[in-house]
Motif scaffolding. Sequence first.
Motif, PDB file in Angstrom:
ATOM      1  N   ARG A  24       0.843  -1.201   0.000  1.00 33.58           N
ATOM      2  CA  ARG A  24       0.000   0.000   0.000  1.00 33.58           C
ATOM      3  C   ARG A  24       0.874   1.245   0.000  1.00 33.58           C
ATOM      4  O   ARG A  24       2.045   1.178   0.355  1.00 33.58           O
ATOM      5  CB  ARG A  24      -0.860   0.032   1.278  1.00 33.58           C
ATOM      6  CG  ARG A  24      -1.963  -0.999   1.348  1.00 33.58           C
ATOM      7  CD  ARG A  24      -2.808  -0.750   2.591  1.00 33.58           C
ATOM      8  NE  ARG A  24      -2.068  -0.882   3.844  1.00 33.58           N
ATOM      9  CZ  ARG A  24      -1.767   0.115   4.661  1.00 33.58           C
ATOM     10  NH1 ARG A  24      -2.100   1.360   4.362  1.00 33.58           N
ATOM     11  NH2 ARG A  24      -1.119  -0.121   5.795  1.00 33.58           N
ATOM     12  N   PRO A  25       0.301   2.418  -0.327  1.00 34.22           N
ATOM     13  CA  PRO A  25       1.055   3.666  -0.190  1.00 34.22           C
ATOM     14  C   PRO A  25       1.446   3.877   1.275  1.00 34.22           C
ATOM     15  O   PRO A  25       0.715   3.465   2.183  1.00 34.22           O
ATOM     16  CB  PRO A  25       0.081   4.751  -0.640  1.00 34.22           C
ATOM     17  CG  PRO A  25      -0.959   4.053  -1.434  1.00 34.22           C
ATOM     18  CD  PRO A  25      -1.043   2.655  -0.883  1.00 34.22           C
ATOM     19  N   LYS A  29       7.794   1.625   1.158  1.00 35.93           N
ATOM     20  CA  LYS A  29       8.456   0.908   0.056  1.00 35.93           C
ATOM     21  C   LYS A  29       9.686   1.667  -0.444  1.00 35.93           C
ATOM     22  O   LYS A  29      10.765   1.085  -0.588  1.00 35.93           O
ATOM     23  CB  LYS A  29       7.475   0.693  -1.106  1.00 35.93           C
ATOM     24  CG  LYS A  29       6.323  -0.240  -0.785  1.00 35.93           C
ATOM     25  CD  LYS A  29       5.417  -0.446  -1.977  1.00 35.93           C
ATOM     26  CE  LYS A  29       4.758   0.842  -2.455  1.00 35.93           C
ATOM     27  NZ  LYS A  29       3.925   1.495  -1.423  1.00 35.93           N
ATOM     28  N   ASP A  46       6.758  10.033  -4.165  1.00 36.39           N
ATOM     29  CA  ASP A  46       5.648  10.063  -5.123  1.00 36.39           C
ATOM     30  C   ASP A  46       4.529  10.971  -4.640  1.00 36.39           C
ATOM     31  O   ASP A  46       4.343  11.192  -3.442  1.00 36.39           O
ATOM     32  CB  ASP A  46       5.121   8.652  -5.406  1.00 36.39           C
ATOM     33  CG  ASP A  46       4.696   7.933  -4.148  1.00 36.39           C
ATOM     34  OD1 ASP A  46       3.869   7.029  -4.239  1.00 36.39           O
ATOM     35  OD2 ASP A  46       5.209   8.308  -3.078  1.00 36.39           O
ATOM     36  N   ARG A  52       3.366   5.617  -9.074  1.00 30.10           N
ATOM     37  CA  ARG A  52       4.725   5.722  -9.607  1.00 30.10           C
ATOM     38  C   ARG A  52       4.906   4.690 -10.698  1.00 30.10           C
ATOM     39  O   ARG A  52       4.343   3.617 -10.653  1.00 30.10           O
ATOM     40  CB  ARG A  52       5.735   5.342  -8.515  1.00 30.10           C
ATOM     41  CG  ARG A  52       6.204   6.407  -7.634  1.00 30.10           C
ATOM     42  CD  ARG A  52       7.450   5.950  -6.921  1.00 30.10           C
ATOM     43  NE  ARG A  52       7.281   4.756  -6.103  1.00 30.10           N
ATOM     44  CZ  ARG A  52       6.940   4.790  -4.809  1.00 30.10           C
ATOM     45  NH1 ARG A  52       6.704   5.931  -4.216  1.00 30.10           N
ATOM     46  NH2 ARG A  52       6.839   3.686  -4.122  1.00 30.10           N
ATOM     47  N   ASN A 132       7.292  -3.684   8.095  1.00 32.14           N
ATOM     48  CA  ASN A 132       8.115  -2.466   8.173  1.00 32.14           C
ATOM     49  C   ASN A 132       7.695  -1.572   9.349  1.00 32.14           C
ATOM     50  O   ASN A 132       6.648  -1.780   9.962  1.00 32.14           O
ATOM     51  CB  ASN A 132       8.027  -1.688   6.856  1.00 32.14           C
ATOM     52  CG  ASN A 132       9.082  -0.603   6.778  1.00 32.14           C
ATOM     53  OD1 ASN A 132      10.179  -0.753   7.307  1.00 32.14           O
ATOM     54  ND2 ASN A 132       8.745   0.515   6.138  1.00 32.14           N
ATOM     55  N   VAL A 157      11.318  -5.200  10.096  1.00 31.79           N
ATOM     56  CA  VAL A 157      12.373  -4.346   9.531  1.00 31.79           C
ATOM     57  C   VAL A 157      12.035  -2.905   9.868  1.00 31.79           C
ATOM     58  O   VAL A 157      10.865  -2.532   9.922  1.00 31.79           O
ATOM     59  CB  VAL A 157      12.418  -4.517   7.987  1.00 31.79           C
ATOM     60  CG1 VAL A 157      13.237  -3.423   7.339  1.00 31.79           C
ATOM     61  CG2 VAL A 157      12.966  -5.890   7.602  1.00 31.79           C
ATOM     62  N   LEU A 160      13.657   2.716   7.840  1.00 34.83           N
ATOM     63  CA  LEU A 160      14.176   4.043   8.166  1.00 34.83           C
ATOM     64  C   LEU A 160      15.508   3.948   8.904  1.00 34.83           C
ATOM     65  O   LEU A 160      16.455   4.667   8.596  1.00 34.83           O
ATOM     66  CB  LEU A 160      13.144   4.784   9.021  1.00 34.83           C
ATOM     67  CG  LEU A 160      13.256   6.301   9.079  1.00 34.83           C
ATOM     68  CD1 LEU A 160      13.207   6.930   7.697  1.00 34.83           C
ATOM     69  CD2 LEU A 160      12.139   6.867   9.958  1.00 34.83           C
TER      70      LEU A 160
HETATM   71  P1  GDP Z   1       5.833   4.211   0.152  1.00 42.22           P
HETATM   72  O1  GDP Z   1       4.699   5.062  -0.269  1.00 42.22           O
HETATM   73  O2  GDP Z   1       5.366   2.834   0.488  1.00 42.22           O
HETATM   74  O3  GDP Z   1       6.962   4.203  -0.815  1.00 42.22           O
HETATM   75  O4  GDP Z   1       6.371   4.799   1.554  1.00 42.22           O
HETATM   76  P2  GDP Z   1       7.603   5.778   1.849  1.00 42.22           P
HETATM   77  O5  GDP Z   1       8.890   5.047   1.730  1.00 42.22           O
HETATM   78  O6  GDP Z   1       7.432   7.006   1.030  1.00 42.22           O
HETATM   79  O7  GDP Z   1       7.373   6.040   3.381  1.00 42.22           O
HETATM   80  C1  GDP Z   1       6.185   6.633   3.869  1.00 42.22           C
HETATM   81  C2  GDP Z   1       6.477   7.270   5.194  1.00 42.22           C
HETATM   82  O8  GDP Z   1       6.831   6.284   6.151  1.00 42.22           O
HETATM   83  C3  GDP Z   1       7.634   8.242   5.150  1.00 42.22           C
HETATM   84  O9  GDP Z   1       7.341   9.337   5.944  1.00 42.22           O
HETATM   85  C4  GDP Z   1       8.796   7.442   5.734  1.00 42.22           C
HETATM   86  O10 GDP Z   1       9.761   8.255   6.349  1.00 42.22           O
HETATM   87  C5  GDP Z   1       8.088   6.579   6.735  1.00 42.22           C
HETATM   88  N1  GDP Z   1       8.795   5.334   7.009  1.00 42.22           N
HETATM   89  C6  GDP Z   1       9.284   4.468   6.083  1.00 42.22           C
HETATM   90  N2  GDP Z   1       9.906   3.437   6.701  1.00 42.22           N
HETATM   91  C7  GDP Z   1       9.821   3.658   8.028  1.00 42.22           C
HETATM   92  C8  GDP Z   1      10.282   2.949   9.189  1.00 42.22           C
HETATM   93  O11 GDP Z   1      10.919   1.895   9.122  1.00 42.22           O
HETATM   94  N3  GDP Z   1       9.993   3.478  10.387  1.00 42.22           N
HETATM   95  C9  GDP Z   1       9.295   4.650  10.511  1.00 42.22           C
HETATM   96  N4  GDP Z   1       9.070   5.092  11.708  1.00 42.22           N
HETATM   97  N5  GDP Z   1       8.871   5.339   9.435  1.00 42.22           N
HETATM   98  C10 GDP Z   1       9.111   4.862   8.216  1.00 42.22           C
END
Ligand code: GDP
Length: 447
Positions: A24-25, A29, A46, A52, A132, A157, A160
């Motif tokens: 999901r968003p 990811k 994105d 994306r 995650n 995992v 971050l």
């Molecule tokens: P995507 O849409 O699935 O690609 O998600 P993003 O990678 O853009 O992450 C979405 C939000 O979750 C961002 O604000 C990230 O900083 C946060 N985030 C991603 N991984 C982690 C994690 O392991 N721990 C925490 N606390 N936040 C995370």
Amino acid sequence: MSLEAVPQEEAVTGPVPVVAVVGRPNVGKSTLVNRIIGRRQAVVEDTPGVTRDRVPYDAQWSGRQFTVVDTGGWEPDAKDRAAAIAAQAEAAVATADVVLFVVDSTVGATDVDEAAVKMLRRSAKPVLLVANKADNQNIELESAALWSLGLGQPYPVSALHGRGSGDLLDAVLEALPEPPPVTEPGPRGPRRVALIGRPNVGKSSLLNRLAREERAVVDSVAGTTVDPVDSLVQIGGETWQLVDTAGLRKRAGRASGTEYYASLRTAGAIEAAEVAVVLLDASEPISEQDQRILGMVTEAGRALVIAFNKWDLVDDDRRYQLEKEVDRELRRIPWALRVNISAKTGRAVDKLAPALRTALDSWETRVPTGQLNQWLTALVQATPHPVRGGRAPRVLFATQAGTRPPRFVLFTTGPLDAGYQRFVERKLREEFGFAGSPVEVSVRPRK
Ligand code: GDP
Ligand code: GDP
């Protein structure tokens, strides 16, 4: 444009496996992909609601190379939500060797996650469940609840902070298909060259010329063993191993044998070599036998230098004829490097070594995945696949599956027209060169 010549030892012979990251968003990811490729902010943020495009990145873990594809997030608010999920999941899964399904463990499994799992489980692809945002031990313990998704063990995992990512990558390597066997053994010796051509084109004359000019037919090179049927020759200040030249050294021995035997011998030399110098007699028309030998080299995927020998016999008339012959007879291999030499007078024999080096460099070129896809995206946007019966397959992305020679895989939504595939191949050469080397392009349509 910068291309990396891959050292011989690192050459990859099989396809580079693909790992798709789906979810999901906002589950993290992009953050996970950045963590895997060891870069920060490499992946563009994105825009919410906008899917994306699939973007591939080079990754490496414990010496194993693979490609990570960051797929767009599923849009849970879309009207045809189920269909959108299915399409995304299927596209990502179909092109992947391993799927990383990312869930936000601070949120737990949602109905969208569960809908996706149904799709994932129907595929035969290995799926690893990434729990995650497990930033601390408490959340990590809670993530065990994700067993309920039925995808087996969740891998807690923190994309971050890096927590747990090593264990996840170990599991990814376990799930990947077997790595290709390493075909190139040990220490790097002299480059191996096949000196081939039909009888009387001047092979033994050239070998003698090279040996005499340089006056240094060496017998051994430190740390390597050289087959007694080979010759070590200095050309252009470098030692080269001319493979299976025993027959050329002794004129008497080579008169015997049928054409069939000669062709077996040629095939053996090509197999043993990295680059072939195919001698043609410039004073005579390019023959079918010449064509066959050239075909054997390209079939075997070896780098190729064509030496037009006996250039001392070429006058203006013949040169004009030859140009037309080259256009006609060698049109399928316009990339082959050509040198016009005379083994008799020594003319331009010094052009041989630079040509061999260029051909080998091309043969070992690796185009970074980012650069490859930047180019490809622009190409397919400017010239999309023609529409056939109301549909046109799309090229999603490409990876370089190997070197020696360069091999590329195009990931597509369906089979490509032969003409379009040739177009992509031609453009690939225009952009990246590969002078003196064959290039293979294959298509992996998603099913
Ligand atoms: P995507 O849409 O699935 O690609 O998600 P993003 O990678 O853009 O992450 C979405 C939000 O979750 C961002 O604000 C990230 O900083 C946060 N985030 C991603 N991984 C982690 C994690 O392991 N721990 C925490 N606390 N936040 C995370
Ligand atoms: P091979 O059968 O390919 O090894 O060819 P050889 O080296 O035995 O050469 C065949 C014939 O071509 C011999 O009579 C050579 O002297 C002659 N020859 C080889 N190279 C040249 C060249 O560059 N110019 C001319 N004029 N004759 C050549």
